[in-house]
Design an enzyme around this catalytic site. Structure first.
Site, PDB file in Angstrom:
ATOM      1  N   HIS A 127       0.869  -1.183   0.000  1.00  0.00           N
ATOM      2  CA  HIS A 127       0.000   0.000   0.000  1.00  0.00           C
ATOM      3  C   HIS A 127       0.898   1.221   0.000  1.00  0.00           C
ATOM      4  CE1 HIS A 127      -3.752   2.250   0.821  1.00  0.00           C
ATOM      5  NE2 HIS A 127      -2.904   3.112   1.375  1.00  0.00           N
ATOM      6  N   CYS A 128       0.780   2.036  -1.033  1.00  0.00           N
ATOM      7  CA  CYS A 128       1.656   3.191  -1.190  1.00  0.00           C
ATOM      8  C   CYS A 128       0.974   4.435  -0.634  1.00  0.00           C
ATOM      9  CB  CYS A 128       2.012   3.400  -2.665  1.00  0.00           C
ATOM     10  SG  CYS A 128       3.120   4.797  -2.941  1.00  0.00           S
ATOM     11  N   PRO A 129       1.499   5.042   0.422  1.00  0.00           N
ATOM     12  CA  PRO A 129       0.866   6.245   0.967  1.00  0.00           C
ATOM     13  C   PRO A 129       1.021   7.462   0.063  1.00  0.00           C
ATOM     14  CG  PRO A 129       2.922   5.787   2.120  1.00  0.00           C
ATOM     15  CD  PRO A 129       2.686   4.626   1.211  1.00  0.00           C
TER      16      PRO A 129
END
Length: 409
Positions: free
Chosen positions: A177-179
């Protein structure tokens, strides 16, 4: 037509909510379900600012300086190329963060164990609960891979699928999950994610290089030292420092994911399984691995967010036939969901139920099957319990008042 029957007709003939309106994940939708983002979608504004701000400074001070000070038209093509490259980079950012990354729809009930015969009679009045296996073995290219059961989505995750604790969804070929993009990176957006990171690296190098071009041209035109030329263009110095720092992040990320693609790994697998110490069932060679990422069709989404929710999901929940989740009766906790384990304390629950039953029994009087009470509220509660003991007699019997005394006497 009474209210109950009217509600039933409205539920049967009326239109239900759209899928994105009844979505159980933590996602955020825009334009009536056309775009799906993660719950941290606001970080997109930070990412866009970090791209647009330096490019704007580059066009206003560096490219314009090249256009004004040098007559052979170098500045205008440099500015146009920077604007087009930035627009391309932002479009890749939107394709990465605003699309379904490969979410697997949740089940409305747990799956049935294989080989179970729903018509078979096990006991007189009871069906013993059957615990679903926690993991299943799946053979991938001759190598056994374990697939886990997801308690949240009530399904066995396919190989390379994992549950994202931020978006609260099971995602196919889950990478991370890429912030920075506010979205999970999975099967359907990994290609665009890498293209975005790589194009951002090239954009940093582009700005970095032409800032030095301006400084060198100033030095050559005025016959001064490189340090004095740098002092005449402070915007170039600021952009050189900024892009030098940024390129280590996005450039390093590009190199790391190039390695992952060449070996057909995901970030999640690389940190968890360590395929350098065990066989990778998905590795088909460098060329085939790269082709799988960039030259294979992207599968369609398994979710139609703008469709209507099937009404039978809310009206007729399917019986689980006594099936139990793998975690039922155990300390419940999903590591990937980040939940704290909560133990199922059967003796404590039995004691609390016993205290409740004792409290209710004090409201009952055996004589004539009637109730005594100090207030109408307590008598209504007692009447509800008494109705259950009188073999299904209705609580709303017109022959009795709410005080339990027969009407008309």
């Amino acid at each position: 037509m009474n209210g109950a029957s009217a509600g039933a007709v409205a539920g049967a003939g009326g239109e239900g909510p759209l899928v994105y309106q009844a979505w159980k994940g933590s996602n955020v939708f825009f334009l009536q379900g056309r775009f799906i983002f993660g719950p941290d979608a606001r970080s997109l504004f930070v990412t866009m600012f970090l791209i647009i701000a330096p490019v704007s400074i580059f066009c206003a001070f560096v490219a314009k300086e090249l256009m004004d000070r040098f007559s052979y038209g170098l500045g205008l093509p440099v500015m146009v190329a920077a604007v087009l490259f930035t627009a391309y980079d932002l479009s890749l950012l939107l394709l990465t963060s605003g699309r379904d990354p490969g979410i697997i729809p949740r089940n409305s009930h747990p799956p049935e164990p294989e080989g179970f015969d729903g018509n078979a009679e096990v006991g007189a009045n009871q069906t013993p609960p059957l615990r679903l296996p926690r993991v299943k073995d799946v053979v991938v290219n001759g190598i056994t891979v374990k697939t886990k059961y997801c308690d949240t989505c009530m399904l066995y995750r396919p190989p390379r699928c994992s549950h994202c604790s931020i978006c609260n969804n099971c995602v196919e070929r889950f990478d991370h999950h890429c912030p920075w993009v506010g979205q999970c990176i999975g099967l359907r957006n990994y290609r665009f994610f890498y293209m975005f990171v790589f194009s951002t690296t090239l954009l940093c190098l582009y700005v970095f290089g032409f800032c030095w071009v301006l400084i060198v041209k100033i030095r050559n035109a005025e016959q001064i030292t490189i340090w004095k030329a740098m002092a005449k263009s402070p915007a170039s110095i600021a952009l050189i420092v900024y892009t030098f720092i940024a390129v280590w992040f996005v450039g390093g990320l590009s190199v790391f994911h190039l390695y992952l693609m060449s070996t057909n790994q995901t970030t999640y697998e690389n940190f968890r399984y360590r395929y350098d110490q065990r066989a990778n069932p998905y590795n088909r060679g460098v060329v085939e691995n790269i082709k799988e990422i960039f030259f294979t069709p992207i599968p369609p989404s398994k979710n139609n967010f703008r469709a209507r929710v099937p009404q039978e999901q809310g009206l007729r929940p399917r019986s689980t036939n006594g099936f139990m989740s793998p975690n039922m009766g155990r300390a419940v906790g999903d590591i990937e969901m980040g939940r704290k384990p909560v133990a199922w304390d059967e003796p404590r629950m039995a004691a609390e139920i016993g205290d409740l039953g004792a409290g209710l029994s004090n409201l009952l009087e055996d004589k004539d099957g009637r109730f005594r009470s100090a207030s109408p509220d307590l008598s209504r509660d007692a009447l509800a319990v008494g109705g259950l003991e009188e073999q299904g007699s209705s609580v709303l019997n017109p022959g009795r008042t709410s005080w339990g005394v027969e009407a008309g006497r």
